[in-house]
Motif scaffolding. Sequence first.
Motif, PDB file in Angstrom:
ATOM      1  N   GLY A   2       0.807  -1.214   0.000  1.00 24.39           N
ATOM      2  CA  GLY A   2       0.000   0.000   0.000  1.00 24.39           C
ATOM      3  C   GLY A   2       0.840   1.263   0.000  1.00 24.39           C
ATOM      4  O   GLY A   2       0.504   2.246  -0.669  1.00 24.39           O
ATOM      5  N   ILE A   3       1.951   1.230   0.755  1.00 21.43           N
ATOM      6  CA  ILE A   3       2.828   2.401   0.808  1.00 21.43           C
ATOM      7  C   ILE A   3       3.374   2.721  -0.574  1.00 21.43           C
ATOM      8  O   ILE A   3       3.371   3.883  -1.011  1.00 21.43           O
ATOM      9  CB  ILE A   3       3.972   2.167   1.818  1.00 21.43           C
ATOM     10  N   PHE A   4       3.831   1.696  -1.293  1.00 17.54           N
ATOM     11  CA  PHE A   4       4.388   1.941  -2.624  1.00 17.54           C
ATOM     12  C   PHE A   4       3.313   2.433  -3.595  1.00 17.54           C
ATOM     13  O   PHE A   4       3.536   3.392  -4.347  1.00 17.54           O
ATOM     14  CB  PHE A   4       5.044   0.684  -3.174  1.00 17.54           C
ATOM     15  N   THR A  41       8.252   4.908  11.057  1.00 17.31           N
ATOM     16  CA  THR A  41       9.455   4.311  11.665  1.00 17.31           C
ATOM     17  C   THR A  41       9.774   4.924  13.033  1.00 17.31           C
ATOM     18  O   THR A  41      10.812   4.587  13.616  1.00 17.31           O
ATOM     19  CB  THR A  41      10.666   4.495  10.740  1.00 17.31           C
ATOM     20  N   LYS A  42       8.914   5.768  13.534  1.00 17.07           N
ATOM     21  CA  LYS A  42       9.179   6.406  14.820  1.00 17.07           C
ATOM     22  C   LYS A  42       9.389   5.346  15.904  1.00 17.07           C
ATOM     23  O   LYS A  42       8.589   4.442  16.089  1.00 17.07           O
ATOM     24  CB  LYS A  42       8.011   7.317  15.205  1.00 17.07           C
ATOM     25  N   GLY A  43      10.512   5.452  16.604  1.00 11.75           N
ATOM     26  CA  GLY A  43      10.835   4.527  17.682  1.00 11.75           C
ATOM     27  C   GLY A  43      11.482   3.235  17.222  1.00 11.75           C
ATOM     28  O   GLY A  43      11.821   2.393  18.053  1.00 11.75           O
ATOM     29  N   MET A  62       3.419   5.973  -5.407  1.00  7.35           N
ATOM     30  CA  MET A  62       3.505   6.030  -6.861  1.00  7.35           C
ATOM     31  C   MET A  62       2.441   6.952  -7.451  1.00  7.35           C
ATOM     32  O   MET A  62       2.668   7.606  -8.473  1.00  7.35           O
ATOM     33  CB  MET A  62       3.365   4.613  -7.431  1.00  7.35           C
ATOM     34  N   GLU A  63       1.297   7.028  -6.803  1.00  8.22           N
ATOM     35  CA  GLU A  63       0.213   7.885  -7.291  1.00  8.22           C
ATOM     36  C   GLU A  63       0.619   9.351  -7.317  1.00  8.22           C
ATOM     37  O   GLU A  63       0.167  10.116  -8.169  1.00  8.22           O
ATOM     38  CB  GLU A  63      -1.031   7.705  -6.407  1.00  8.22           C
ATOM     39  N   ILE A  64       1.481   9.752  -6.389  1.00  6.57           N
ATOM     40  CA  ILE A  64       1.864  11.170  -6.291  1.00  6.57           C
ATOM     41  C   ILE A  64       3.344  11.394  -6.600  1.00  6.57           C
ATOM     42  O   ILE A  64       3.868  12.478  -6.384  1.00  6.57           O
ATOM     43  CB  ILE A  64       1.549  11.724  -4.884  1.00  6.57           C
ATOM     44  N   SER A  65       4.003  10.375  -7.127  1.00  6.34           N
ATOM     45  CA  SER A  65       5.446  10.464  -7.330  1.00  6.34           C
ATOM     46  C   SER A  65       5.818  11.457  -8.427  1.00  6.34           C
ATOM     47  O   SER A  65       5.115  11.606  -9.427  1.00  6.34           O
ATOM     48  CB  SER A  65       5.993   9.069  -7.696  1.00  6.34           C
ATOM     49  N   ARG A  66       6.944  12.098  -8.272  1.00 10.76           N
ATOM     50  CA  ARG A  66       7.444  13.001  -9.306  1.00 10.76           C
ATOM     51  C   ARG A  66       7.933  12.234 -10.529  1.00 10.76           C
ATOM     52  O   ARG A  66       8.170  12.834 -11.581  1.00 10.76           O
ATOM     53  CB  ARG A  66       8.576  13.867  -8.751  1.00 10.76           C
ATOM     54  N   PHE A  67       8.100  10.914 -10.395  1.00 15.88           N
ATOM     55  CA  PHE A  67       8.485  10.099 -11.541  1.00 15.88           C
ATOM     56  C   PHE A  67       7.281   9.782 -12.435  1.00 15.88           C
ATOM     57  O   PHE A  67       7.455   9.273 -13.529  1.00 15.88           O
ATOM     58  CB  PHE A  67       9.119   8.782 -11.078  1.00 15.88           C
ATOM     59  N   ARG A  68       6.104  10.088 -11.970  1.00 15.90           N
ATOM     60  CA  ARG A  68       4.901   9.761 -12.736  1.00 15.90           C
ATOM     61  C   ARG A  68       4.692  10.758 -13.869  1.00 15.90           C
ATOM     62  O   ARG A  68       4.828  11.964 -13.684  1.00 15.90           O
ATOM     63  CB  ARG A  68       3.686   9.762 -11.815  1.00 15.90           C
ATOM     64  N   THR A  69       4.384  10.242 -15.034  1.00 18.45           N
ATOM     65  CA  THR A  69       4.063  11.083 -16.182  1.00 18.45           C
ATOM     66  C   THR A  69       2.625  10.815 -16.603  1.00 18.45           C
ATOM     67  O   THR A  69       2.121   9.697 -16.475  1.00 18.45           O
ATOM     68  CB  THR A  69       5.005  10.813 -17.373  1.00 18.45           C
ATOM     69  N   VAL A  79      11.432   3.598   5.465  1.00 14.09           N
ATOM     70  CA  VAL A  79      10.209   4.120   4.862  1.00 14.09           C
ATOM     71  C   VAL A  79      10.027   5.560   5.308  1.00 14.09           C
ATOM     72  O   VAL A  79       9.932   5.834   6.513  1.00 14.09           O
ATOM     73  CB  VAL A  79       8.983   3.289   5.286  1.00 14.09           C
ATOM     74  N   ASN A  80      10.016   6.475   4.366  1.00  9.70           N
ATOM     75  CA  ASN A  80       9.768   7.884   4.662  1.00  9.70           C
ATOM     76  C   ASN A  80       8.441   8.299   4.056  1.00  9.70           C
ATOM     77  O   ASN A  80       8.106   7.910   2.940  1.00  9.70           O
ATOM     78  CB  ASN A  80      10.877   8.768   4.077  1.00  9.70           C
ATOM     79  N   LEU A  81       7.679   9.077   4.800  1.00 12.06           N
ATOM     80  CA  LEU A  81       6.386   9.569   4.336  1.00 12.06           C
ATOM     81  C   LEU A  81       6.385  11.096   4.409  1.00 12.06           C
ATOM     82  O   LEU A  81       6.261  11.656   5.495  1.00 12.06           O
ATOM     83  CB  LEU A  81       5.262   8.995   5.212  1.00 12.06           C
ATOM     84  N   PRO A  82       6.567  11.778   3.268  1.00  8.73           N
ATOM     85  CA  PRO A  82       6.737  11.271   1.903  1.00  8.73           C
ATOM     86  C   PRO A  82       8.148  10.721   1.691  1.00  8.73           C
ATOM     87  O   PRO A  82       9.033  10.932   2.531  1.00  8.73           O
ATOM     88  CB  PRO A  82       6.487  12.502   1.031  1.00  8.73           C
ATOM     89  N   PRO A  83       8.365  10.027   0.568  1.00  7.85           N
ATOM     90  CA  PRO A  83       9.676   9.431   0.310  1.00  7.85           C
ATOM     91  C   PRO A  83      10.790  10.461   0.234  1.00  7.85           C
ATOM     92  O   PRO A  83      10.575  11.620  -0.142  1.00  7.85           O
ATOM     93  CB  PRO A  83       9.482   8.737  -1.048  1.00  7.85           C
ATOM     94  N   LYS A  84      11.997  10.009   0.608  1.00  7.59           N
ATOM     95  CA  LYS A  84      13.201  10.831   0.493  1.00  7.59           C
ATOM     96  C   LYS A  84      14.231  10.094  -0.352  1.00  7.59           C
ATOM     97  O   LYS A  84      14.183   8.875  -0.484  1.00  7.59           O
ATOM     98  CB  LYS A  84      13.775  11.123   1.881  1.00  7.59           C
TER      99      LYS A  84
END
Length: 455
Positions: free
Chosen positions: A150-152, A276-278, A156-163, A423-428
């Motif tokens: 689900g995270i991926f 990933t907190k903690g 992917m829906e909002i990724s800057r790689f999406r065209t 896992v970063n939200l949003p990705p880094k």
Amino acid sequence: MNVQSWKKILLIILSFISIFGLFILFIIPDHFSKVSISHSSSLPSSSSLSLIDEADQQRRVSRKITSSLGKIEAGLAKSRALIIKKSGANRTVDDHDEDYVPSGSVYWNPDLFHRSYLVMEKELKIYVYEEGNLPVFHDAPCDGILGMEGIFINDMEISRFRTRDPDEAHLFFLPFSIVSIVHYVFERETRLWSDMKNTVIDYVNVIAEKYPYWNRSRGADHFMLACHDWGPEISSAIPTLYKNSIRALCNANTSEGFNLTRDVSIPEIYLPHGTTKGLLGGPSPSKRTTLVFFSGGVHGYIREVLLDHWENKTEDGVKIQKYLSKGEDYYDEVRKSKYCICASGWEVASPRMVEALYMGCVPVLIKDHYAKPFNDILDWRKFSIDIGLENIPNLKTILMRISQRKYIRLQRNGVQVRKHFVVNLPPKRYDVFHMILHSIWLRRLNTRIHDPHQP
């Protein structure tokens, strides 16, 4: 009027008709082409004109698709050339990087990886098919041990790689969720898989009928992602998807059809609180008092052998048991330990591997036929230990023979590669989302697609 005079008049008339015909051909070519296609003595009917328009449109689309594929392949060839450039004056990739410069023995080739990553960031474009409705498509749960799916998908829906332009895409993402298909489609009473497989078959058929891209490459520039154990089996319902497409899978088992040169292994990551907190960090090697730790149920033959030999043994430094005692915390035990057992359950994937890296414990992998995540970039020998099933009885002896110096090196290397599993939200940059994309990008770089309709 004599015969010669009539001949001159007739010649003038024919010349006029010829000139007028050329005028029609160049000035109003659309009208001319529609009429001239028909070999009937009468004008084409409206239905035949419709067929002519459709055929002409298909030819134009075909030419456009062929042209776009040629540009894509030429661009990928240029990317390959940029990546393999040697260090020095001829380098054409700007290596200035404010975030991270890979280095050290944890990478097979840090310089090559860095260049490939930078080229990916600059060039990669992914088209996400918009067909399909929630909750089976475009979404999936982001919690639990299957949350990476689900995270991926959401990233992917909002990724800057999406065209939004499929003609410029290097890759095409099929945004169905195996987790959601199992939850919403699977009939637990009948235990039949047919409905789940038909869901994926129908989706790919819709894509293939609506767009030219699947048929153009026979799925070779398309990819799916699944963290559910059933992903490999469900994908097998479509031979071209199973054999040609890139499958990014948590259940990366080479004995079950996982192809090391085409498929991508992704880590299974459990985020109990959604972040990933903690979870990141742990004490230094000198403060870890447990030699090796494992706690978990008997899921699969490997764990059965492990627990048969080591459960509740009183040997110093070994803590291997099914369940922790009341008041003990699993993550606290990981942080106390030098080595953490990451054994396969019913399937090869397990979140324990990433949990160990997150908390500074050296992973001890006991897995058969497992393709490790990002193995084309990372040298797992530098930050983990592999132990075969036959060596489980010798587990303590093997770990005790590892010198303190080597252990510290393994532990520090694990801390270094941790960033690639976070896992970063949003990705880094350089995190697990980008590493998954980079692995898929490498597979696309190594695939040359030729339009079968072109010479």
